[in-house]
Scaffold this motif. Structure first.
Motif, PDB file in Angstrom:
ATOM      1  N   ARG A 110      49.013 -57.071  -0.793  1.00 42.21           N
ATOM      2  CA  ARG A 110      49.377 -58.106  -1.769  1.00 42.21           C
ATOM      3  C   ARG A 110      50.803 -57.902  -2.267  1.00 42.21           C
ATOM      4  O   ARG A 110      51.590 -58.850  -2.356  1.00 42.21           O
ATOM      5  CB  ARG A 110      48.404 -58.059  -2.953  1.00 42.21           C
ATOM      6  CG  ARG A 110      48.790 -58.954  -4.119  1.00 42.21           C
ATOM      7  CD  ARG A 110      47.808 -58.791  -5.273  1.00 42.21           C
ATOM      8  NE  ARG A 110      48.158 -59.663  -6.378  1.00 42.21           N
ATOM      9  CZ  ARG A 110      48.908 -59.290  -7.405  1.00 42.21           C
ATOM     10  NH1 ARG A 110      49.385 -58.051  -7.451  1.00 42.21           N
ATOM     11  NH2 ARG A 110      49.182 -60.140  -8.377  1.00 42.21           N
ATOM     12  N   LEU A 122      42.171 -61.499  -2.355  1.00 40.56           N
ATOM     13  CA  LEU A 122      42.721 -61.293  -1.018  1.00 40.56           C
ATOM     14  C   LEU A 122      41.663 -60.696  -0.094  1.00 40.56           C
ATOM     15  O   LEU A 122      41.572 -61.052   1.087  1.00 40.56           O
ATOM     16  CB  LEU A 122      43.937 -60.379  -1.105  1.00 40.56           C
ATOM     17  CG  LEU A 122      44.951 -60.446   0.035  1.00 40.56           C
ATOM     18  CD1 LEU A 122      45.443 -61.864   0.238  1.00 40.56           C
ATOM     19  CD2 LEU A 122      46.113 -59.509  -0.259  1.00 40.56           C
ATOM     20  N   ARG A 125      39.408 -63.528   0.905  1.00 42.40           N
ATOM     21  CA  ARG A 125      40.054 -64.404   1.885  1.00 42.40           C
ATOM     22  C   ARG A 125      39.993 -63.798   3.281  1.00 42.40           C
ATOM     23  O   ARG A 125      39.773 -64.510   4.274  1.00 42.40           O
ATOM     24  CB  ARG A 125      41.512 -64.648   1.489  1.00 42.40           C
ATOM     25  CG  ARG A 125      41.702 -65.555   0.287  1.00 42.40           C
ATOM     26  CD  ARG A 125      43.180 -65.862   0.086  1.00 42.40           C
ATOM     27  NE  ARG A 125      43.423 -66.608  -1.124  1.00 42.40           N
ATOM     28  CZ  ARG A 125      44.631 -67.010  -1.518  1.00 42.40           C
ATOM     29  NH1 ARG A 125      45.692 -66.721  -0.778  1.00 42.40           N
ATOM     30  NH2 ARG A 125      44.776 -67.686  -2.637  1.00 42.40           N
ATOM     31  N   ALA A 126      40.208 -62.489   3.365  1.00 38.04           N
ATOM     32  CA  ALA A 126      40.131 -61.819   4.663  1.00 38.04           C
ATOM     33  C   ALA A 126      38.730 -61.940   5.247  1.00 38.04           C
ATOM     34  O   ALA A 126      38.555 -62.175   6.450  1.00 38.04           O
ATOM     35  CB  ALA A 126      40.533 -60.354   4.514  1.00 38.04           C
ATOM     36  N   ARG A 128      36.550 -64.329   4.609  1.00 35.65           N
ATOM     37  CA  ARG A 128      36.342 -65.718   5.041  1.00 35.65           C
ATOM     38  C   ARG A 128      37.007 -65.981   6.384  1.00 35.65           C
ATOM     39  O   ARG A 128      36.446 -66.677   7.244  1.00 35.65           O
ATOM     40  CB  ARG A 128      36.877 -66.681   3.973  1.00 35.65           C
ATOM     41  CG  ARG A 128      36.007 -66.784   2.736  1.00 35.65           C
ATOM     42  CD  ARG A 128      36.362 -68.000   1.900  1.00 35.65           C
ATOM     43  NE  ARG A 128      37.689 -67.907   1.318  1.00 35.65           N
ATOM     44  CZ  ARG A 128      37.947 -67.374   0.128  1.00 35.65           C
ATOM     45  NH1 ARG A 128      36.952 -66.866  -0.595  1.00 35.65           N
ATOM     46  NH2 ARG A 128      39.171 -67.348  -0.352  1.00 35.65           N
ATOM     47  N   ARG A 129      38.197 -65.433   6.576  1.00 37.53           N
ATOM     48  CA  ARG A 129      38.866 -65.572   7.874  1.00 37.53           C
ATOM     49  C   ARG A 129      38.009 -64.959   8.978  1.00 37.53           C
ATOM     50  O   ARG A 129      37.859 -65.526  10.061  1.00 37.53           O
ATOM     51  CB  ARG A 129      40.229 -64.880   7.835  1.00 37.53           C
ATOM     52  CG  ARG A 129      41.287 -65.619   7.061  1.00 37.53           C
ATOM     53  CD  ARG A 129      41.841 -66.776   7.866  1.00 37.53           C
ATOM     54  NE  ARG A 129      42.925 -67.440   7.155  1.00 37.53           N
ATOM     55  CZ  ARG A 129      43.570 -68.499   7.614  1.00 37.53           C
ATOM     56  NH1 ARG A 129      43.239 -69.006   8.791  1.00 37.53           N
ATOM     57  NH2 ARG A 129      44.531 -69.061   6.919  1.00 37.53           N
ATOM     58  N   CYS A 264      42.562 -59.607   9.909  1.00 36.05           N
ATOM     59  CA  CYS A 264      42.246 -60.800   9.121  1.00 36.05           C
ATOM     60  C   CYS A 264      43.350 -61.093   8.105  1.00 36.05           C
ATOM     61  O   CYS A 264      43.695 -62.260   7.864  1.00 36.05           O
ATOM     62  CB  CYS A 264      40.908 -60.622   8.409  1.00 36.05           C
ATOM     63  SG  CYS A 264      39.483 -60.515   9.515  1.00 36.05           S
ATOM     64  N   LEU A 265      43.920 -60.047   7.501  1.00 33.43           N
ATOM     65  CA  LEU A 265      45.036 -60.248   6.578  1.00 33.43           C
ATOM     66  C   LEU A 265      46.254 -60.795   7.321  1.00 33.43           C
ATOM     67  O   LEU A 265      46.965 -61.667   6.812  1.00 33.43           O
ATOM     68  CB  LEU A 265      45.391 -58.930   5.890  1.00 33.43           C
ATOM     69  CG  LEU A 265      44.426 -58.433   4.822  1.00 33.43           C
ATOM     70  CD1 LEU A 265      44.842 -57.049   4.337  1.00 33.43           C
ATOM     71  CD2 LEU A 265      44.363 -59.401   3.651  1.00 33.43           C
ATOM     72  N   THR A 267      46.219 -62.687   9.889  1.00 33.58           N
ATOM     73  CA  THR A 267      45.943 -64.103  10.139  1.00 33.58           C
ATOM     74  C   THR A 267      46.116 -64.920   8.867  1.00 33.58           C
ATOM     75  O   THR A 267      46.654 -66.034   8.897  1.00 33.58           O
ATOM     76  CB  THR A 267      44.513 -64.266  10.685  1.00 33.58           C
ATOM     77  OG1 THR A 267      44.378 -63.483  11.878  1.00 33.58           O
ATOM     78  CG2 THR A 267      44.215 -65.716  11.007  1.00 33.58           C
ATOM     79  N   GLU A 268      45.680 -64.372   7.741  1.00 33.10           N
ATOM     80  CA  GLU A 268      45.821 -65.068   6.461  1.00 33.10           C
ATOM     81  C   GLU A 268      47.292 -65.266   6.104  1.00 33.10           C
ATOM     82  O   GLU A 268      47.701 -66.332   5.645  1.00 33.10           O
ATOM     83  CB  GLU A 268      45.114 -64.271   5.365  1.00 33.10           C
ATOM     84  CG  GLU A 268      45.223 -64.865   3.972  1.00 33.10           C
ATOM     85  CD  GLU A 268      44.424 -66.142   3.794  1.00 33.10           C
ATOM     86  OE1 GLU A 268      44.706 -66.878   2.831  1.00 33.10           O
ATOM     87  OE2 GLU A 268      43.524 -66.420   4.617  1.00 33.10           O
ATOM     88  N   LYS A 270      49.802 -65.129   8.288  1.00 30.96           N
ATOM     89  CA  LYS A 270      50.550 -65.611   9.455  1.00 30.96           C
ATOM     90  C   LYS A 270      51.762 -64.713   9.715  1.00 30.96           C
ATOM     91  O   LYS A 270      52.862 -65.156  10.026  1.00 30.96           O
ATOM     92  CB  LYS A 270      50.993 -67.070   9.272  1.00 30.96           C
ATOM     93  CG  LYS A 270      49.837 -68.048   9.172  1.00 30.96           C
ATOM     94  CD  LYS A 270      50.309 -69.481   9.084  1.00 30.96           C
ATOM     95  CE  LYS A 270      49.132 -70.441   9.024  1.00 30.96           C
ATOM     96  NZ  LYS A 270      49.566 -71.856   8.947  1.00 30.96           N
ATOM     97  N   PRO A 298      48.358 -61.616  14.040  1.00 32.84           N
ATOM     98  CA  PRO A 298      47.457 -62.667  13.554  1.00 32.84           C
ATOM     99  C   PRO A 298      46.876 -63.473  14.706  1.00 32.84           C
ATOM    100  O   PRO A 298      47.455 -63.540  15.792  1.00 32.84           O
ATOM    101  CB  PRO A 298      48.375 -63.532  12.688  1.00 32.84           C
ATOM    102  CG  PRO A 298      49.738 -63.333  13.263  1.00 32.84           C
ATOM    103  CD  PRO A 298      49.770 -61.916  13.752  1.00 32.84           C
TER     104      PRO A 298
END
Length: 318
Positions: A110, A122, A125-126, A128-129, A264-265, A267-268, A270, A298
């Protein structure tokens, strides 16, 4: 002013003349600001000298990396010539430490990415990705993910002892069922079974093993807060058998981020995420190879420069 003239009669006549223009004032001198005093040379230009728990060879290597920089070349998008993308040189400085709790990966990411979401958001979100990718994956890809999760959190205790002295198994206990689990353990203790053996039996039978993508998502969602749905139970083993059980009575244990979470982070954000790790002297490696970079790309396009996370056993830096 007047001009004095004389005629033949000797009479003085004053002839008025227009006043002379005032003299032009001299051009003012240009004043230059005093130069700022030169800063004293720093004995620790990169900040790595201030990082505790680094071995001398690790610190020297990180300082050399700072001096030389790290070259990163952006990936070409479809239809774009790879040669048209100029490489970028990064100078890796120490950005600060974060708490060495289970949320350290998300806190460091972060800060390094200047994300607005807090570490807990965060983390979610990871997850969910991951759920999106896992749900859309084919059987082969899902099997590969499940195998990776089992390797991390539900290892085969018949193997791996040539590498590890202690191996861990993670299970998830629903917070709403902790009292029922304790009662079941006590029933076994009352009939003469040792407390740790009773706890091992109940936790393995009635808790959720972290052994596939679905259970990984439940596990990685745990941030050690009262709002979590599950508590993490850790069973530690040596080659001889059960060593100890961390029952996490206060529910504050959080799931440490792993390679799956880092991807995953990435990808979140990019952005590529590079984990910078340092080998210790016990790894029997020379100084030039004691620091290495683990890339995490990502899934999809890369829109911004990478971030670098330096991790050590007691926490994370960025």
């Amino acid at each position: 002013m007047g001009k004095l003239l004389c005629d033949p009669s000797g009479a003085a006549v004053a002839e008025a003349l227009p006043p002379s223009p005032a003299p032009v004032p001299p051009t003012p001198l240009i004043s230059w600001a005093a130069p700022a005093p030169a800063p004293e040379p720093s004995t620790s230009p990169t900040g790595w000298d201030a990082v505790w728990a680094l071995e001398d060879q690790q610190r020297r290597r990180l300082n050399r990396i700072w001096e030389r920089g790290v070259v990163w070349k952006p990936s070409a998008t479809p239809g774009e010539a790879d040669a048209s993308l100029a490489p970028v040189v990064f100078r890796l400085d120490h950005g600060g430490e974060v708490e060495s709790d289970g949320n350290c990966l998300f806190t460091a990411a972060r800060t390094a990415a200047a994300a607005k979401a807090d570490a807990r958001e965060l983390r979610h979100r990871a997850v969910r990705r991951f759920n999106e990718v896992y749900a859309a994956a084919g059987d082969g890809d899902r099997d590969a993910v499940d195998a990776a999760v089992r390797h991390l959190y539900a290892p085969d205790l018949k193997a791996g002892w040539g590498v590890h002295v202690v191996q861990e198994i993670k299970v998830l206990a629903p917070k709403a069922e902790r009292d029922a689990l304790d009662a079941a353990i006590q029933e076994l203790v009352d009939i003469g079974i040792q407390r740790e053996i009773a706890a091992e039996t109940i936790y393995k039978e009635r808790c959720i093993a972290v052994n596939n993508g679905d259970s990984w998502a439940k596990y990685m969602s745990i941030s050690g807060s009262a709002d979590d749905e599950h508590d993490i139970i850790t069973l530690q083993y040596t080659e001889e058998g059960l060593l100890t059980i961390d029952e996490n009575r206060d529910g504050r244990a959080a799931a440490f981020g792993d390679d799956i979470a880092i991807e995953c982070l990435a990808t979140e954000f990019k952005r590529e995420v590079y984990v910078v790790q340092a080998h210790g002297a016990d790894a029997m490696v020379d100084e030039d190879n004691c620091v290495f970079f683990l890339p995490h790309r990502p899934r999809g396009e890369i829109c911004e420069p990478p971030i670098f996370l330096f991790m050590k056993g007691t926490g994370s830096e960025f």
